[in-house]
Design an enzyme around this catalytic site. Sequence first.
Site, short mmCIF file in Angstrom:
data_model
loop_
_atom_site.label_atom_id
_atom_site.label_comp_id
_atom_site.label_asym_id
_atom_site.label_seq_id
_atom_site.Cartn_x
_atom_site.Cartn_y
_atom_site.Cartn_z
N GLN A 32 4.78 1.13 -8.17
CA GLN A 32 5.83 -0.77 -8.24
C GLN A 32 6.17 -1.52 -8.52
O GLN A 32 3.86 -2.01 -9.17
CB GLN A 32 5.87 0.05 -6.71
CG GLN A 32 4.61 -0.91 -5.57
CD GLN A 32 4.60 -0.42 -4.62
OE1 GLN A 32 5.15 -0.17 -3.79
NE2 GLN A 32 2.67 0.42 -4.38
N HIS A 63 0.95 -5.10 13.21
CA HIS A 63 0.03 -3.85 12.88
C HIS A 63 -0.15 -3.85 14.47
O HIS A 63 -0.87 -2.48 14.43
CB HIS A 63 -0.76 -4.79 12.49
CG HIS A 63 -0.25 -5.07 10.70
ND1 HIS A 63 -0.70 -6.18 10.23
CD2 HIS A 63 -0.18 -3.74 9.56
CE1 HIS A 63 -0.43 -5.87 8.40
NE2 HIS A 63 0.13 -4.58 8.36
N ASP A 138 -0.65 10.60 -2.52
CA ASP A 138 0.84 10.45 -2.31
C ASP A 138 0.19 11.18 -0.34
O ASP A 138 -0.20 12.28 -0.41
CB ASP A 138 1.82 11.37 -2.51
CG ASP A 138 2.97 11.96 -1.87
OD1 ASP A 138 3.44 11.39 -0.53
OD2 ASP A 138 3.91 11.91 -2.33
N GLY A 139 0.57 10.31 0.11
CA GLY A 139 0.55 10.84 1.57
C GLY A 139 1.07 12.28 1.90
O GLY A 139 0.91 13.31 2.83
N ASP A 156 2.34 4.05 7.83
CA ASP A 156 2.74 2.22 7.81
C ASP A 156 3.12 2.24 6.37
O ASP A 156 2.25 2.22 5.55
CB ASP A 156 1.11 1.80 7.45
CG ASP A 156 1.89 0.60 7.51
OD1 ASP A 156 2.43 -0.10 7.46
OD2 ASP A 156 0.32 -0.33 7.59
N PRO A 158 6.76 1.62 3.60
CA PRO A 158 7.60 0.58 2.76
C PRO A 158 8.96 1.24 3.48
O PRO A 158 8.47 1.83 3.89
CB PRO A 158 7.14 0.47 1.96
CG PRO A 158 6.39 1.69 0.61
CD PRO A 158 5.93 2.35 2.67
N ASP A 159 9.96 0.84 3.43
CA ASP A 159 11.11 1.22 3.27
C ASP A 159 11.67 2.48 2.61
O ASP A 159 10.78 2.91 1.43
CB ASP A 159 12.29 -0.05 3.06
CG ASP A 159 12.47 -1.02 3.31
OD1 ASP A 159 12.09 -0.62 5.07
OD2 ASP A 159 13.11 -2.06 2.57
N1 SAM Z 1 4.04 -2.92 6.39
C1 SAM Z 1 5.07 -3.30 5.74
C2 SAM Z 1 6.10 -2.31 6.41
O1 SAM Z 1 7.10 -1.87 6.93
O2 SAM Z 1 7.41 -2.43 4.78
C3 SAM Z 1 4.54 -1.82 4.92
C4 SAM Z 1 2.84 -2.58 4.25
S1 SAM Z 1 1.99 -0.72 3.25
C5 SAM Z 1 1.93 -1.80 1.70
C6 SAM Z 1 3.33 0.49 2.68
C7 SAM Z 1 1.73 1.21 1.64
O3 SAM Z 1 2.65 2.44 1.32
C8 SAM Z 1 2.33 0.86 0.25
O4 SAM Z 1 0.83 0.03 -0.25
C9 SAM Z 1 2.59 1.47 -0.50
O5 SAM Z 1 2.02 1.83 -1.33
C10 SAM Z 1 2.94 2.89 0.11
N2 SAM Z 1 3.62 4.33 -0.35
C11 SAM Z 1 4.27 4.11 -0.15
N3 SAM Z 1 4.62 5.54 -0.40
C12 SAM Z 1 3.55 6.05 -0.07
C13 SAM Z 1 3.18 8.02 0.35
N4 SAM Z 1 4.39 8.72 -0.61
N5 SAM Z 1 1.89 7.47 0.28
C14 SAM Z 1 1.25 6.86 0.58
N6 SAM Z 1 1.26 5.39 0.71
C15 SAM Z 1 2.58 5.20 0.40
#
Ligand code: SAM
Length: 279
Positions: A32, A63, A138-139, A156, A158-159
């Site tokens: 990203q 949070h 990857d989670g 936690d 992103p969209d």
């Molecule tokens: N609080 C935020 C929101 O609601 O928009 C979320 C913030 S946090 C920075 C989200 C993180 O999830 C990002 O750093 C992104 O790199 C991570 N992420 C996205 N897809 C993921 C996945 N499949 N596995 C693990 N982490 C992931």
Amino acid sequence: MTEIWFTERQEEHSGLTVRVRDVLFSGKSKYQEIQILDTYSLGKVLVLDNTYQTTERDEAYYHEALAHIPLFTHPNPRHVLVVGGGDGGTVREVLKHKSVESVDLVEIDEVVVRECKKHMPTLSKGFSDERVSVIFEDGAKYVKETNKKYDVVIVDSPDPVGPAVVLFEKEFYENIKGILNDGGLMVEQTESPLFSKDFVINIRKTFSEVFPIVRQYLTVVYTYPGATWSFTMGSLKHDPLKVDEEELNKRFKGMETKIYYPGIHKAFFALPRYIKEEG
Ligand code: SAM
């Protein structure tokens, strides 16, 4: 001097704009576009793919709701998994619970963690705690393959676009259920009820196909679309609406928070009619 302004387009004809004092980081990772901005009105701000992720000004509303509602619903959370959350804000809140012995953070993007450690220490300070392990993966893959078990899993994310799509699928929730200890529970941020009403209702249905107890709750985040934000909890045994407030008060004693206190635990679950369970 040229002024810099950043706008997140939140709908076709609207957005949220802030004036930027300084660009602390701007780059593209494998996953990203990442920016960390120092702004006049919101403090430091993490932006991924032109979308506000967290700001120093309103992050506590997000949070604290994301971490303390599940952790105070579980009677004795010892082992916690955070998926996503690379800014560190959720981990910081989880560490406030004395019962917590380990926190694993599974974040897909190393660059987010590296840059937040550098530029957003008020959020990322928990990463140096010895209870915390950071795993770059990857989670969805992690929860499918790990042999570890957890009391609480916090997503936690992103969209639901790009690498985060898999974090909103039934298979992901089933795999999380498989790594929960007896009485375990999970919670996930689940978008804006105002802008994404159908999404919020559908995710509740998906959780209900996996977990016996499902509850949704809300917080307020100025920078997120619609300002009201939803979370969905799936639980094997413990119901967040049946917590004993006296017990919570004992556990809460001495904890420093801005938003959460046991007296408003159940109030988070008050839903407007257009998304409430019976509606
Ligand atoms: N609080 C935020 C929101 O609601 O928009 C979320 C913030 S946090 C920075 C989200 C993180 O999830 C990002 O750093 C992104 O790199 C991570 N992420 C996205 N897809 C993921 C996945 N499949 N596995 C693990 N982490 C992931």
